[in-house]
Design an enzyme around this catalytic site. Structure first.
Site, PDB file in Angstrom:
ATOM      1  N   GLU A 199      -4.162  -0.297  -5.468  1.00 41.87           N
ATOM      2  CA  GLU A 199      -4.285   0.798  -6.429  1.00 41.87           C
ATOM      3  C   GLU A 199      -3.016   1.073  -7.232  1.00 41.87           C
ATOM      4  O   GLU A 199      -2.386   2.125  -7.077  1.00 41.87           O
ATOM      5  CB  GLU A 199      -4.722   2.088  -5.708  1.00 41.87           C
ATOM      6  CG  GLU A 199      -6.039   1.943  -4.964  1.00 41.87           C
ATOM      7  CD  GLU A 199      -6.590   3.282  -4.449  1.00 41.87           C
ATOM      8  OE1 GLU A 199      -5.859   4.290  -4.525  1.00 41.87           O
ATOM      9  OE2 GLU A 199      -7.737   3.302  -3.989  1.00 41.87           O
ATOM     10  N   GLU A 209     -12.467  -0.534  -0.560  1.00 39.66           N
ATOM     11  CA  GLU A 209     -12.490   0.810   0.034  1.00 39.66           C
ATOM     12  C   GLU A 209     -13.659   1.591  -0.534  1.00 39.66           C
ATOM     13  O   GLU A 209     -13.896   1.582  -1.736  1.00 39.66           O
ATOM     14  CB  GLU A 209     -11.231   1.634  -0.310  1.00 39.66           C
ATOM     15  CG  GLU A 209      -9.995   1.234   0.422  1.00 39.66           C
ATOM     16  CD  GLU A 209      -8.784   2.091   0.035  1.00 39.66           C
ATOM     17  OE1 GLU A 209      -8.961   3.284  -0.326  1.00 39.66           O
ATOM     18  OE2 GLU A 209      -7.673   1.562   0.098  1.00 39.66           O
ATOM     19  N   HIS A 230       0.874  -1.172   0.000  1.00 41.91           N
ATOM     20  CA  HIS A 230       0.000   0.000   0.000  1.00 41.91           C
ATOM     21  C   HIS A 230       0.917   1.230   0.000  1.00 41.91           C
ATOM     22  O   HIS A 230       0.923   2.022   0.929  1.00 41.91           O
ATOM     23  CB  HIS A 230      -0.953  -0.029   1.195  1.00 41.91           C
ATOM     24  CG  HIS A 230      -2.184   0.817   1.038  1.00 41.91           C
ATOM     25  ND1 HIS A 230      -3.467   0.337   1.207  1.00 41.91           N
ATOM     26  CD2 HIS A 230      -2.331   2.124   0.725  1.00 41.91           C
ATOM     27  CE1 HIS A 230      -4.338   1.314   1.019  1.00 41.91           C
ATOM     28  NE2 HIS A 230      -3.674   2.423   0.734  1.00 41.91           N
ATOM     29  N   ASN A 233     -11.827  -0.248  -5.202  1.00 47.01           N
ATOM     30  CA  ASN A 233     -11.944   0.968  -4.386  1.00 47.01           C
ATOM     31  C   ASN A 233     -12.648   2.031  -5.224  1.00 47.01           C
ATOM     32  O   ASN A 233     -12.237   2.297  -6.357  1.00 47.01           O
ATOM     33  CB  ASN A 233     -10.563   1.508  -3.998  1.00 47.01           C
ATOM     34  CG  ASN A 233      -9.784   0.548  -3.113  1.00 47.01           C
ATOM     35  OD1 ASN A 233     -10.309  -0.471  -2.666  1.00 47.01           O
ATOM     36  ND2 ASN A 233      -8.535   0.873  -2.847  1.00 47.01           N
TER      37      ASN A 233
HETATM   38  C1  FCB Z   1      -7.255   5.579  -1.677  1.00 46.32           C
HETATM   39  C2  FCB Z   1      -6.140   4.958  -0.883  1.00 46.32           C
HETATM   40  C3  FCB Z   1      -6.327   5.022   0.600  1.00 46.32           C
HETATM   41  C4  FCB Z   1      -6.970   6.325   1.042  1.00 46.32           C
HETATM   42  C5  FCB Z   1      -8.188   6.644   0.224  1.00 46.32           C
HETATM   43  C6  FCB Z   1      -8.892   7.902   0.607  1.00 46.32           C
HETATM   44  O1  FCB Z   1      -6.794   5.984  -2.917  1.00 46.32           O
HETATM   45  O2  FCB Z   1      -5.973   3.605  -1.237  1.00 46.32           O
HETATM   46  O3  FCB Z   1      -5.085   4.785   1.192  1.00 46.32           O
HETATM   47  O4  FCB Z   1      -6.054   7.326   1.057  1.00 46.32           O
HETATM   48  O5  FCB Z   1      -7.838   6.713  -1.128  1.00 46.32           O
END
Ligand code: FCB
Length: 471
Positions: free
Chosen positions: A193, A377, A148, A319
């Site tokens: 990501e 997320e 991450h 996410n």
């Molecule tokens: C994503 C990230 C996470 C957080 C959210 C708001 O892009 O994966 O770490 O910062 O955004």
């Protein structure tokens, strides 16, 4: 502690706990969210919460270096202390468990667990072992992300994700972690990501390591995806019982007008945000339209790479945060045209739940081999304040309710979605925006490290408790 997590049910606003107010969160009776095998959890990431950046043999990461540079992070914030989770992990897990959350998505800090020569760092490994063992004792499903964004600085010094060798170092790291942690991890995600790592890190420089070149971005992406592809078979050998996947952020782009040029611009936006990652993973090829947007940026791909990258996944983590309204830039690409009069969050991001549903149903049509999906997320930032021991985060409650409804609609349209993780368990270091942007369902007072459960978390807990009682 009037509002600490262990006492959450006592501190629900009386009207809500007695059910005399319309509950602004609980999903309707026919929602798939009521299925008890639909996993509902929360997510965090190592650099955003741990702090303790030079303790117990942790080496510097690219985010330590980047955040120390003036002007890179709002207010000059860094992750040096963050939520001090490295020291407060036991209380944080108690809090997670007391909210009834069933899943926890965390990440491992690569620079904490091995040195530049690949030698394991026992103290760092022990931290994650203790944490994961405790989560298992609590019956919490564990999703572990290997990367991450906190790349060891010593690897960046040798080119980082522009150097193909980093992909092989990542496979070594995945090997160590899966040998050490097998049995405590329910699902491994290789990367979080890759779009952000490649594009924000190497394409526009908004994130560490802060380089800005489109050709760098496509090459970094290739090496990230290769790292993923090399790691998956290693994870399968070392920890056969767990699920293996990857987490992608996805973006909705909508055209500013009916013109063919704007329609094309919206298409290219989604190619750049989604197909750039999902096509290699699920079709074994980069989308050619990407190189219309960025002519001459084809990465160097060696024989066999695309097969390595597109090996089958057990799950795909998604996410999702917002949509972007775009128009043609008059040349090859798109430009943002922010809509007026729409609801936005503290980040300035538009609240647009339909985008999540539409992207998911679209992927099901585009990718015939779409793996089962977890929303890894989703959430929003707001300028939350503690008043009389309470945080009334009304906008977040409504945001979560509407996005969970979008997930339910996608499930009903046939998309195999198995769970949803709130971003985030607690307020934390929001990368280039530092501590000002609060994404947590638990508030963190950074001067005292006091955690205060926000009303959104109380309502999620209330729902989970009800769901459990019905099961
Ligand atoms: C994503 C990230 C996470 C957080 C959210 C708001 O892009 O994966 O770490 O910062 O955004």
């Amino acid at each position: 502690m009037a509002n600490d997590a262990s006492a959450v049910f006592d501190t629900l606003s009386p009207a809500v706990s007695k059910g005399s107010l319309a509950d602004p969160f609980t999903p309707p009776a026919d929602s798939a969210l009521w299925r008890k095998n639909f996993l509902l959890g929360a997510a965090t990431a190592s650099y955003q919460i741990e702090g303790a950046v030079d303790e117990d043999g942790r080496l510097p990461s690219i985010w330590d270096t980047f955040s120390a540079k003036p002007g890179k992070v709002l207010a000059g914030d860094t992750g040096a202390v963050a939520c001090d989770h490295y020291h407060r992990w036991e209380a944080d897990i108690e809090m997670l468990a007391s909210l009834g959350l069933e899943g926890y998505r965390l990440s491992i800090a690569w620079p904490r667990v091995m040195d530049a020569a690949g030698v394991p760092n026992r103290k760092g490994l022990d931290f994650y072992k203790r944490l994961l063992n405790r989560l298992k004792e609590k019956g919490i499903t564990t999703f572990v992300t290997l990367y991450h964004w906190d790349l060891p600085q010593h690897l960046e010094d040798r080119g980082g994700w522009l150097n193909r060798d980093t992909a092989y170092r990542f496979a070594d790291y995945a090997d160590l972690m899966s040998r050490e942690l097998a049995g405590t991890v329910d699902a491994w995600a290789t990367l979080n990501e890759p779009w952000c790592s490649a594009y924000l890190g190497y394409g526009n420089g908004h994130h560490a390591p802060g380089l800005a070149n489109d050709r760098f971005a496509t090459q970094a992406m290739h090496h990230l995806l290769l790292a993923h592809g090399l790691a998956v078979p290693v994870l399968r050998v070392n920890d056969p019982a767990s699920q293996k996947g990857i987490v992608a952020n996805i973006g909705r782009g909508t055209p500013n007008s009916d013109s063919a040029a704007d329609q094309r611009a919206a298409h290219l936006f989604e190619v750049q945000h989604n197909a750039w990652i999902l096509d290699p993973l699920l079709k074994g090829a980069y989308p050619q339209d990407l190189f219309e947007l960025w002519p001459g940026t084809e990465p160097l791909v060696l024989d066999g790479d695309m097969e390595t990258i597109s090996a089958p996944l057990d799950f795909l983590g998604i996410n999702y945060y917002f949509r972007t309204n775009v128009a043609s830039d008059g040349a090859h690409g798109f430009r943002d045209v922010p809509l007026e009069g729409v609801e936005r969050t503290q980040m300035g991001w538009e609240v647009y739940p339909d985008g999540l549903r539409d992207l998911l149903t679209g992927f099901k049509k585009t990718y015939h081999n779409l793996p089962p999906i977890y929303i890894t997320e989703n959430g929003m930032a707001s300028d939350d304040q503690v008043t009389d021991g309470h945080v009334d985060d009304t906008q977040r409650i409504s945001f979560l309710k509407r996005h969970l409804a979008a997930v339910d609609q996608a499930i009903k349209a046939g998309v195999d979605i198995r769970g949803y993780f709130l971003w985030s368990l607690m307020d934390n270091f929001e990368w280039a925006f530092g501590y000002e942007r609060r994404f947590g369902v638990v508030h963190v007072d950074y001067s005292t490290q006091k955690r205060t459960v926000k009303r959104s978390a109380e309502l999620v807990a209330k729902f989970l408790k009800e769901r459990k009682a019905r099961a």
